[in-house]
Every structure is written in C-alpha cells, then in structure tokens.
Design a protein around this motif. Sequence first.
Motif, PDB file in Angstrom:
ATOM      1  N   ARG A  11       0.826  -1.203   0.000  1.00  0.00           N
ATOM      2  CA  ARG A  11       0.000   0.000   0.000  1.00  0.00           C
ATOM      3  C   ARG A  11       0.867   1.263   0.000  1.00  0.00           C
ATOM      4  N   ALA A  12       1.942   1.257   0.766  1.00  0.00           N
ATOM      5  CA  ALA A  12       2.825   2.425   0.831  1.00  0.00           C
ATOM      6  C   ALA A  12       3.471   2.692  -0.526  1.00  0.00           C
ATOM      7  N   ILE A  14       2.221   1.818  -3.509  1.00  0.00           N
ATOM      8  CA  ILE A  14       1.169   2.320  -4.400  1.00  0.00           C
ATOM      9  C   ILE A  14       0.964   3.809  -4.184  1.00  0.00           C
ATOM     10  N   GLU A  15       0.872   4.213  -2.932  1.00  0.00           N
ATOM     11  CA  GLU A  15       0.634   5.619  -2.613  1.00  0.00           C
ATOM     12  C   GLU A  15       1.807   6.493  -3.033  1.00  0.00           C
ATOM     13  N   ALA A  16       3.035   5.971  -2.882  1.00  0.00           N
ATOM     14  CA  ALA A  16       4.224   6.735  -3.287  1.00  0.00           C
ATOM     15  C   ALA A  16       4.236   6.973  -4.796  1.00  0.00           C
ATOM     16  N   GLN A  18       1.614   6.934  -6.835  1.00  0.00           N
ATOM     17  CA  GLN A  18       0.502   7.821  -7.186  1.00  0.00           C
ATOM     18  C   GLN A  18       0.769   9.271  -6.770  1.00  0.00           C
ATOM     19  N   ALA A  19       1.611   9.438  -5.756  1.00  0.00           N
ATOM     20  CA  ALA A  19       1.948  10.788  -5.294  1.00  0.00           C
ATOM     21  C   ALA A  19       3.061  11.422  -6.116  1.00  0.00           C
ATOM     22  N   GLN A  21       6.284  10.287  -6.402  1.00  0.00           N
ATOM     23  CA  GLN A  21       7.658  10.108  -5.938  1.00  0.00           C
ATOM     24  C   GLN A  21       8.479   9.388  -7.004  1.00  0.00           C
ATOM     25  N   GLU A  39      -3.324  -4.540  -7.798  1.00  0.00           N
ATOM     26  CA  GLU A  39      -3.411  -3.089  -7.899  1.00  0.00           C
ATOM     27  C   GLU A  39      -2.027  -2.479  -8.059  1.00  0.00           C
ATOM     28  N   VAL A  43      -0.620  -0.147 -11.185  1.00  0.00           N
ATOM     29  CA  VAL A  43      -0.053   1.184 -10.960  1.00  0.00           C
ATOM     30  C   VAL A  43       1.367   1.257 -11.530  1.00  0.00           C
TER      31      VAL A  43
END
Length: 244
Positions: A11-12, A14-16, A18-19, A21, A39, A43
């Motif tokens: 999850r971390a 994926i979020e990185a 999408q943000a 980074q 997922e 991504v």
Amino acid sequence: MEKEQLIFGIRAIIEAIQAGQEVDKVFIQKELTGELMKELQKVMKRSGINFSYVPVEKLNRLTPNNHQGAVATISPIGFIDLEHLVESTMDSSSKPLFLLLDQISDARNFGAIIRTAECTGVNGIIIQKSGSAPVNGDTVKTSAGAVFNVPICKVEHIKDAIFYLQSSGIKTIAATEKTDDTLYDLDLNEPIAIIMGSEERGINPSVLKIVDEKAKLPMFGSIGSLNVSVACGAFLYEAVRQRK
C-alpha cells in the motif's frame, strides 16, 4: 542500500507512485498474489516503473521491517523533462553535449559514467525508464556526488529521444564496434549526443539504424571490448579535446 531510499509495504508503494515520488524499482516477492498486489502491478505498469520478482530472502536483506512482500527503491534525485533540458541547453550553449545510455544496468557503471560526464561538461544524461540502472546508494557513491550536478532525463524509449534530438539540430553518434569509422574520424566540435550501449549487448540494433554517425575505439589488444564507463570516458574526452 541506504534505508532512507526504501519504501516497504504494498500500500505504501502504491501511494508513493501515485503521489509522484521518484520510484526507481520495485522488488516483489515471488508467487505473491492478492488484490492489493494486482493493484500495485497496474499502478507500476501505468507509470512505467521497473520491477522484478525476487525470493523473500532478498526482501529480508533489504529491510528488517514488515515489507509485506514488496520493497521499492526511491531515487535521491529528481528527473528533468527532456524537452525542457534540450530547449534550455540550446538557449545557453552553441555546442551542447548530451549523453544517452541505452539500458546500462549496473549502478556502479552508471555512477562512474555520471562522474566522467560531470567532469567533461555534459549538459544532460538521457536514460530509458525500463532496463536502466537505478539511481541508488551505489550510483551516488560511485559518481562521487556528481549525480546531483548533472541533469538526468528518463524517457519511455531511447529512439524517441534520438528523434527529438535530431529534430533539434543535434547530431547523434553511436559508440559501437559495428562500423569502420573510429572515434577520431568524427567532428565532435558541434552539437552532439553520444549514445553508449548496455554492458552485455551494446546498443540495440533498432537504435543503430536511426543514428547519424557510428564510431568505434581502435583496439590493439586481444580483448575485444572495454568496460562501458571506460569507453564512455574516451568518447567524452575526445569531444573535450576537439572543443578546446
């Protein structure tokens, strides 16, 4: 590998991504499944992120934390847009010098090339997103910090970058043994981009078909090739010699 360059947990990661980074590469535990993993794969594919499947022991070596089967390496630098690099360089220099690396995969070779590029006044280095070495701790160390001084671009395809450079009035020169011309036969005292190939296969044949010039280094020993970072240094310093 330095801990501050790692993100662990699916999850971390994926979020990185999408943000926005600068995720260089993701290591995924072999045979790991599940909706969250699907997922992550979507991504990564959408963003063109390099990834590889590795044994869990590899992930355990990277981090003692609960990695959940995935660890990502984060680039310590930001990457510049190719069009911005070329336009700004052409505005400030009459004879820009660019370097394209066709999927050089060893981080230490990459770092050594960056160090030489910085010393020879290269205006920017262009690499392909897939198949290229990450900018990690080894790269930073081998470059002696030069990685922070030379603009680096990541592109989807090296061929597209070559077409763009050519349309901008920059001559593209491939370092390859598949030619009769040596480096010393060429005029490097003009806007140029030098292309170096990967450690194992050299420059992709499809790339060789579209470059403006090809050149090789004369070899007098029994070994048929040089380390790519050494060969790159010879090309760049010949450009320096001609431009002095």
